[in-house]
Design a protein around this motif. Sequence first.
Motif, PDB file in Angstrom:
ATOM      1  N   CYS A 289      35.889  45.940  38.498  1.00 31.52           N
ATOM      2  CA  CYS A 289      36.034  46.635  37.224  1.00 31.52           C
ATOM      3  C   CYS A 289      36.005  45.682  36.031  1.00 31.52           C
ATOM      4  CB  CYS A 289      37.329  47.444  37.200  1.00 31.52           C
ATOM      5  SG  CYS A 289      38.824  46.437  37.245  1.00 31.52           S
TER       6      CYS A 289
ATOM      7  N   CYS B 290      38.219  40.827  37.483  1.00 33.43           N
ATOM      8  CA  CYS B 290      38.071  41.565  38.736  1.00 33.43           C
ATOM      9  C   CYS B 290      36.585  41.742  39.026  1.00 33.43           C
ATOM     10  CB  CYS B 290      38.764  42.922  38.625  1.00 33.43           C
ATOM     11  SG  CYS B 290      38.452  44.025  40.030  1.00 33.43           S
TER      12      CYS B 290
ATOM     13  N   CYS C 244      43.922  44.321  42.439  1.00 34.21           N
ATOM     14  CA  CYS C 244      43.695  44.622  41.038  1.00 34.21           C
ATOM     15  C   CYS C 244      44.562  45.805  40.620  1.00 34.21           C
ATOM     16  CB  CYS C 244      42.218  44.944  40.809  1.00 34.21           C
ATOM     17  SG  CYS C 244      41.861  45.491  39.123  1.00 34.21           S
TER      18      CYS C 244
ATOM     19  N   CYS D 120      41.904  48.958  39.578  1.00 40.06           N
ATOM     20  CA  CYS D 120      41.061  49.673  40.542  1.00 40.06           C
ATOM     21  C   CYS D 120      41.565  49.524  41.974  1.00 40.06           C
ATOM     22  CB  CYS D 120      39.610  49.195  40.441  1.00 40.06           C
ATOM     23  SG  CYS D 120      39.371  47.484  40.961  1.00 40.06           S
TER      24      CYS D 120
HETATM   25 ZN   LIG Z   1      39.580  45.915  39.325  1.00 44.27          ZN
END
Ligand SMILES: [Zn+2]
Length: 73
Positions: free
Chosen positions: A51, A48, A62, A65
Amino acid sequence: MFAFFMPGPIELIIMMLVPAAALAVVVLVVALTRSRKASDDNPNLTPCPDCGRFVSLHATTCPQCGRPLQTQP
Ligand SMILES: [Zn+2]
């Protein structure tokens, strides 16, 4: 004369350090192979951008997050 056959402190240290060094090498190799497998052996996963969590290429967001992910063509 019997003292000639007794192991000195250097021999005792070597006898203790050799197994410890071998064990340390094994632990290092296992740790390196495990860390590589987490990222390289999963072609369907991508990190990602926000994060850094590895997310499936088919995921639209994701799961950690919630960032919207662009699916690669
Ligand atoms: Zn993420």
